[in-house]
Write a protein that holds these residues in place. Structure first.
Motif, mmCIF file in Angstrom:
data_model
loop_
_atom_site.group_PDB
_atom_site.id
_atom_site.type_symbol
_atom_site.label_atom_id
_atom_site.label_comp_id
_atom_site.label_asym_id
_atom_site.label_seq_id
_atom_site.Cartn_x
_atom_site.Cartn_y
_atom_site.Cartn_z
ATOM 1 N N GLN A 64 4.433 -15.497 -22.678
ATOM 2 C CA GLN A 64 5.338 -16.457 -22.051
ATOM 3 C C GLN A 64 5.716 -17.581 -23.005
ATOM 4 O OE1 GLN A 64 2.770 -15.059 -20.545
ATOM 5 N NE2 GLN A 64 3.022 -14.905 -18.335
ATOM 6 N N THR A 65 4.707 -18.079 -23.745
ATOM 7 C CA THR A 65 4.983 -19.193 -24.651
ATOM 8 C C THR A 65 6.002 -18.756 -25.696
ATOM 9 O OG1 THR A 65 2.649 -19.674 -24.405
ATOM 10 C CG2 THR A 65 3.840 -20.960 -26.036
ATOM 11 N N GLU A 66 5.797 -17.550 -26.205
ATOM 12 C CA GLU A 66 6.715 -17.032 -27.218
ATOM 13 C C GLU A 66 8.131 -16.922 -26.647
ATOM 14 O OE1 GLU A 66 4.823 -13.668 -28.958
ATOM 15 O OE2 GLU A 66 6.398 -13.443 -30.460
ATOM 16 N N LEU A 67 8.190 -16.473 -25.399
ATOM 17 C CA LEU A 67 9.503 -16.315 -24.758
ATOM 18 C C LEU A 67 10.200 -17.664 -24.643
ATOM 19 C CD1 LEU A 67 11.501 -14.431 -23.177
ATOM 20 C CD2 LEU A 67 10.361 -15.209 -21.107
ATOM 21 N N ILE A 68 9.449 -18.669 -24.227
ATOM 22 C CA ILE A 68 10.060 -20.003 -24.066
ATOM 23 C C ILE A 68 10.519 -20.536 -25.420
ATOM 24 C CG2 ILE A 68 9.574 -22.413 -23.440
ATOM 25 C CD1 ILE A 68 7.626 -21.241 -21.294
ATOM 26 N N VAL A 69 9.628 -20.451 -26.402
ATOM 27 C CA VAL A 69 9.964 -20.977 -27.734
ATOM 28 C C VAL A 69 11.184 -20.253 -28.302
ATOM 29 C CG1 VAL A 69 9.168 -21.123 -30.130
ATOM 30 C CG2 VAL A 69 7.628 -21.761 -28.279
#
Lengths: 240, 257
Positions: B34-39
């Motif tokens: 998820q973090t990667e997706l947001i970034v």
């Protein structure tokens, strides 16, 4: 005394310290030493695959640096410890050997070269399916076909069973009778006993003794004696 | 001004709902990205918006040297990416950048010279970007392969050297394999183009209102330019890098134990 065809003069580098080694025509020199003593590096210096940190490699009286390396490497071909074959048949491997601009010296079918090492019957076999000993002999035939003055062999039988080792030794002796010199590095006492005209002993990177086989093996200097005694015990079977 | 810009971005914000759906799927599958997706969503937004405004500015200046400079900057970024993918190849950054520039400038130059495209920024910049991108990918793959081939075939190369081969002959087959590895993705792309997916340039043109036939014409030119660019840049990069693995005495320079 005849002039040497190749000579290491005061060569040092990696583990080797101040090596002086003249190599004469049609002579079989076996360099004995424990694993990790710099024996393989010695062969790489002679074949000019690496430069020593100091000292000189002399070809016919002139420093190697005076020559174009690809021209003189063929005089002293180096065969690796584990044989290398390329895709295709045994004959394809010999053709590959000559794809770099040298004329084969044993007929277009390479039969004479394969005969010397005793694998003429395998000429059209896929090289990848040969046994370890047959591959080793194929590499010998490849080197021999270039008509070298000297062949440099790195532990040629260390990975072979006794029967294959004997076949490789016979091949070496047959090539020697045809006028090829050899420098063979090994940790096998037996190999020295069977093949050598001259024996050199490398311990801790130094060539402790170099001379005719009988002189060295029967009258070893201090330091060499202990090394030979320990290697006689294990019968040179490549246990180290 | 700011309000106008934000108004113009309303469709973009609306499409963010798709990213939210993607995020829900990732979470449901417990992928932990998820973090990667947001970034990466924010990065894509920021990078593209920035380049949009930069291009708007550059297009208004209309100076060919400025366009070439933009391509140079792209090539430097491309060279840096290639370096990160094949870090053990000596001088990989400088060689990749140079090769990308050769392939890109030559291909663009030839197309301008024969009148297929003109020097307007709407041609030079996006086509240059595509050429740089494909060359970068091709070079990365080829150099990574070259290093792998050289290290795994060291004994064979040194046997050839011992047999009197020059370094170019001893490594020639491996260099050819590496070049092929760099070209294959582009060839595969050409093979299925139009069948599996409509390429970006064409899609963009159609979305912007051009007729499909016009879009296809441009796309065909783009594809031919790409195969030209990559066929020039990859062999140059491989040749330059390969030479760094040997010295003038035809000795192989891999880090030995």
């Amino acid at each position: 005394m005849p002039d040497s065809i190749i000579e290491l003069r005061n060569v040092s580098g990696k583990k080797l310290r101040n090596i002086n080694l003249p190599i004469f025509r049609e002579e079989k020199v076996v360099i004995l030493g424990p694993s990790g003593s710099g024996k393989s590096t010695l062969l790489r210096y002679i074949n000019l695959l690496e430069e020593p940190e100091s000292g000189e490699v002399i070809f016919d009286g002139k420093p190697a640096g005076d020559y174009y390396y690809p021209d003189i490497r063929k005089r002293a071909v180096l065969l690796p410890q584990l044989p290398v074959v390329v895709d295709g048949t045994v004959v394809d491997n010999l053709k590959w050997t000559h794809s770099f601009g040298s004329e084969p010296d044993c007929g277009d079918d390479f039969k004479a070269c394969l005969d010397v090492v005793g694998i003429a019957h395998l000429a059209s076999s896929p090289a990848s399916q040969l046994s370890g000993g047959e591959k080793q002999r194929l590499n010998l035939a490849m080197g021999f076909s270039l008509n070298p003055q000297v062949m440099l062999l790195d532990e040629p039988t260390s990975a072979l069973d006794p029967a294959s080792s004997r076949a490789v030794h016979s091949a070496i002796n047959r090539m020697a009778r045809k006028g090829v010199g050899f420098v063979i590095v090994t940790h096998s006492y037996n190999e020295a006993l069977l093949l050598a005209d001259k024996v050199g002993i490398i311990i801790d990177g130094q060539l402790k003794q170099l001379g005719l086989k009988d002189d060295v093996l029967n009258n070893p200097v201090n330091g060499v004696r202990e090394f030979l005694e320990s290697h006689k015990d294990n019968n040179g079977s490549g246990s180290s | 001004m700011v309000v106008e810009v934000l108004k113009g971005l309303i469709p973009v914000f609306a499409s963010l709902s798709l990213v939210v759906i993607a995020g829900i799927i990732h979470r449901f599958l417990k992928l932990g990205i998820q973090t990667e997706l947001i970034v990466n969503t924010l990065r894509a937004f920021g990078q593209l918006l920035a380049i949009g405004y930069l291009l708007e500015y550059i297009f208004n200046i209309e100076n060919i040297f400025l366009f070439l400079l933009v391509i140079l900057v792209m090539a430097v970024i491309g060279g840096n990416t290639a370096k990160s993918r094949a870090p053990l190849v000596p001088r990989v950054f400088i060689y990749s950048t140079l090769s990308i520039l050769c392939g890109t400038y030559f291909t663009l130059g030839l197309m301008v010279a024969v009148g297929v495209i003109n020097t307007d920024p709407q041609y030079i910049i996006p086509l240059g970007g595509m050429l740089v991108g494909t060359s970068m990918n091709g070079i990365s793959l080829a150099l990574e392969r070259l290093y792998r081939e050289l290290t795994s075939n060291r004994d064979r190369i040194e046997l050839a050297l011992s047999f009197g081969a020059k370094s170019t002959a001893a490594s020639g087959g491996l260099a050819r394999q590496s070049i092929k590895a760099g070209l294959i993705p582009t060839l595969n792309f050409m093979k299925v183009i139009g069948l599996v997916q409509l390429p970006g340039a064409m899609t963009g043109m159609i979305l912007a209102g051009a007729s499909p036939i016009e879009a296809v014409k441009i796309q065909i030119i783009v594809v031919y330019m790409i195969i030209s660019g990559v066929s020039i840049s990859v062999p140059i990069a491989v040749a330059l890098a390969r030479n760094k693995f040997f010295n003038k005495r035809h000795q192989l320079l891999l880090n030995l134990e």
